[in-house]
Design a protein around this motif. Structure first.
Motif, mmCIF file in Angstrom:
data_model
loop_
_atom_site.group_PDB
_atom_site.id
_atom_site.type_symbol
_atom_site.label_atom_id
_atom_site.label_comp_id
_atom_site.label_asym_id
_atom_site.label_seq_id
_atom_site.Cartn_x
_atom_site.Cartn_y
_atom_site.Cartn_z
ATOM 1 N N LEU A 168 3.782 7.647 -10.758
ATOM 2 C CA LEU A 168 3.947 8.900 -10.010
ATOM 3 C C LEU A 168 3.625 8.687 -8.536
ATOM 4 O O LEU A 168 4.347 9.174 -7.653
ATOM 5 N N LEU A 169 2.561 7.946 -8.272
ATOM 6 C CA LEU A 169 2.211 7.648 -6.884
ATOM 7 C C LEU A 169 3.321 6.844 -6.220
ATOM 8 O O LEU A 169 3.674 7.097 -5.055
ATOM 9 N N ALA A 170 3.898 5.899 -6.949
ATOM 10 C CA ALA A 170 4.998 5.101 -6.405
ATOM 11 C C ALA A 170 6.190 5.987 -6.060
ATOM 12 O O ALA A 170 6.834 5.801 -5.020
ATOM 13 N N ASP A 171 6.489 6.975 -6.917
ATOM 14 C CA ASP A 171 7.597 7.894 -6.633
ATOM 15 C C ASP A 171 7.309 8.741 -5.400
ATOM 16 O O ASP A 171 8.209 9.010 -4.595
ATOM 17 N N ARG A 172 6.057 9.154 -5.241
ATOM 18 C CA ARG A 172 5.701 10.045 -4.134
ATOM 19 C C ARG A 172 5.745 9.334 -2.778
ATOM 20 O O ARG A 172 5.979 9.968 -1.753
ATOM 21 N N VAL A 173 5.488 8.045 -2.765
ATOM 22 C CA VAL A 173 5.364 7.335 -1.477
ATOM 23 C C VAL A 173 6.425 6.263 -1.305
ATOM 24 O O VAL A 173 6.298 5.395 -0.447
ATOM 25 N N GLU A 174 7.481 6.320 -2.095
ATOM 26 C CA GLU A 174 8.455 5.228 -2.137
ATOM 27 C C GLU A 174 8.895 4.775 -0.750
ATOM 28 O O GLU A 174 9.301 5.576 0.092
ATOM 29 N N GLY A 175 8.815 3.463 -0.507
ATOM 30 C CA GLY A 175 9.270 2.886 0.746
ATOM 31 C C GLY A 175 8.316 3.053 1.910
ATOM 32 O O GLY A 175 8.594 2.579 3.007
ATOM 33 N N ASN A 176 7.175 3.703 1.700
ATOM 34 C CA ASN A 176 6.249 3.955 2.809
ATOM 35 C C ASN A 176 4.880 3.407 2.427
ATOM 36 O O ASN A 176 4.036 4.120 1.872
ATOM 37 N N LEU A 177 4.644 2.150 2.735
ATOM 38 C CA LEU A 177 3.392 1.512 2.336
ATOM 39 C C LEU A 177 2.197 2.071 3.089
ATOM 40 O O LEU A 177 1.085 2.113 2.552
ATOM 41 N N LEU A 178 2.400 2.470 4.335
ATOM 42 C CA LEU A 178 1.299 3.088 5.075
ATOM 43 C C LEU A 178 0.832 4.353 4.368
ATOM 44 O O LEU A 178 -0.384 4.582 4.216
ATOM 45 N N ALA A 179 1.784 5.176 3.939
ATOM 46 C CA ALA A 179 1.429 6.388 3.203
ATOM 47 C C ALA A 179 0.761 6.032 1.881
ATOM 48 O O ALA A 179 -0.213 6.683 1.469
ATOM 49 N N ALA A 180 1.260 5.003 1.208
ATOM 50 C CA ALA A 180 0.663 4.583 -0.063
ATOM 51 C C ALA A 180 -0.798 4.182 0.128
ATOM 52 O O ALA A 180 -1.676 4.599 -0.630
ATOM 53 N N ASP A 181 -1.049 3.388 1.139
ATOM 54 C CA ASP A 181 -2.421 2.943 1.403
ATOM 55 C C ASP A 181 -3.326 4.122 1.741
ATOM 56 O O ASP A 181 -4.475 4.181 1.288
ATOM 57 N N GLN A 182 -2.812 5.052 2.527
ATOM 58 C CA GLN A 182 -3.607 6.230 2.887
ATOM 59 C C GLN A 182 -3.912 7.091 1.662
ATOM 60 O O GLN A 182 -5.038 7.597 1.509
ATOM 61 N N GLU A 183 -2.919 7.252 0.784
ATOM 62 C CA GLU A 183 -3.131 8.069 -0.410
ATOM 63 C C GLU A 183 -4.097 7.387 -1.379
ATOM 64 O O GLU A 183 -4.897 8.059 -2.033
#
Length: 339
Positions: A168-183
């Motif tokens: 689910l997290l991967a779907d929410r931040v797909e293609g945006n690693l900066l956002a993934a790291d922040q989340e």
């Protein structure tokens, strides 16, 4: 020396070379590679740092002067040369090679830039950096790799998450690693050491998917109709203009049509793709698409695009958005409208 980003920490523990090139468009990963090199310099007692931001008016004598200048406070320093998206020409390439030729190894040079294509990777200045030190190419994390990447990232911070939460997290931040790291960091603060499930992710994580028409096209070429249509709907909902999206799709279709025609005339697919200047990383996508579509089918898609343009402009009675959706679905091999 060529290094993958994951090989860099082990390399820096053993040795510190006099020159490094970090190249790639994934900002988070390129920043982290540069940070690792900076930390290694500090570990070696190199605390002084000189940063040179390159633009079109940059004087390359500054690089030579930085290498020759003596410091009152330290014997060695880290020189950061940030190219950004500036293209290297003959003059700048010569200056960089001259710096490396005259370097006595006391200073460390860290060059960073955006993604370099295969031709640029064979340029003299890149080969000079390769010979003097190490070149690190940073590639984007593909969707199929994003789940394991998030899981590893969480594990390194002492976090536990089930598979559903990670996907689910991967779907929410797909293609945006900066956002993934922040989340991930936000979840660590909110949840602490408690296990993380999909409900926690759903309530805590905003949708930060970085969709664009080029990812949409790649998904369609790969035959992933569901993913391509999700991106199309997302872009439309976010105010993306359908006319520019149609233009990008048409450019891809024209290239595909020319390739299919050349292959049907007896030309080898590798030569055809090379002649069409298809990037090496996209050749697999083109091959998948060309296996699904003949030149006639691709020609039909181009004819459909000629109907979509006036429809989107309100110049016909057809539903332009519906036809655009069908065009993407057909390219992916999953048409849903009756003939």
């Amino acid at each position: 020396m060529r290094l993958r980003p994951e090989q860099l920490p082990a390399h820096l523990e053993k040795s510190l070379h006099t020159a490094y090139l970090v190249t790639g468009d994934e900002l988070l990963l390129t920043q982290e590679c540069c940070d690792q090199i900076r930390r290694a310099c500090r570990t070696q007692g190199i605390d002084e740092r000189e940063v040179l931001e390159v633009d079109r008016s940059f004087d390359w004598n500054q690089l030579l002067a930085a290498g020759n200048s003596l410091s009152l406070f330290a014997e060695r320093k880290l020189i950061e040369l940030r190219l950004g998206t500036v293209k290297m020409d003959q003059k700048s390439s010569a200056a960089l090679q001259e710096y490396l030729q005259h370097s006595d190894g006391s200073n460390i040079l860290l060059v960073s830039c955006g993604r370099l294509d295969s031709r640029s990777m064979n340029a003299k200045w890149v080969k000079a950096l390769d010979g003097a030190g190490a070149v690190i190419q940073v590639w984007p994390v593909e969707r199929r790799q994003l789940g394991p990447w998030i899981a590893q990232r969480m594990q390194s911070r002492g976090m536990q998450a089930d598979r559903a939460a990670i996907e689910l997290l991967a779907d929410r931040v797909e293609g945006n690693l900066l956002a993934a790291d922040q989340e991930i960091e936000k979840l660590r603060v909110l949840v602490g050491e408690r296990p993380i499930d999909a409900d926690i992710v759903a309530s805590a994580v905003a949708s930060s998917a970085r969709y664009d028409v080029f990812k949409l096209i790649d998904a369609a070429l790969a035959g992933n109709a569901g993913h391509a249509l999700t991106m199309l709907n997302y872009l439309s909902a976010e105010g993306g203009e359908e006319i520019p999206m149609l233009g990008a799709l048409c450019r891809e279709l024209r290239t595909l049509y020319q390739c299919a025609t050349a292959i049907e005339q007896g030309n080898g697919i590798e030569r055809v793709l090379d002649n069409a200047r298809v990037w090496d990383k996209r050749k697999a996508l083109y091959k998948q698409c060309l296996q699904r579509h003949s030149s006639q089918a691709l020609g039909n898609l181009l004819q459909l695009s000629a109907r979509i343009d006036p429809a989107l402009k309100g110049q016909s009675g057809e539903n332009g958005k519906l036809l655009l959706t069908e065009m993407v679905a057909m390219l992916a091999g999953r048409p849903f409208l009756p003939n």
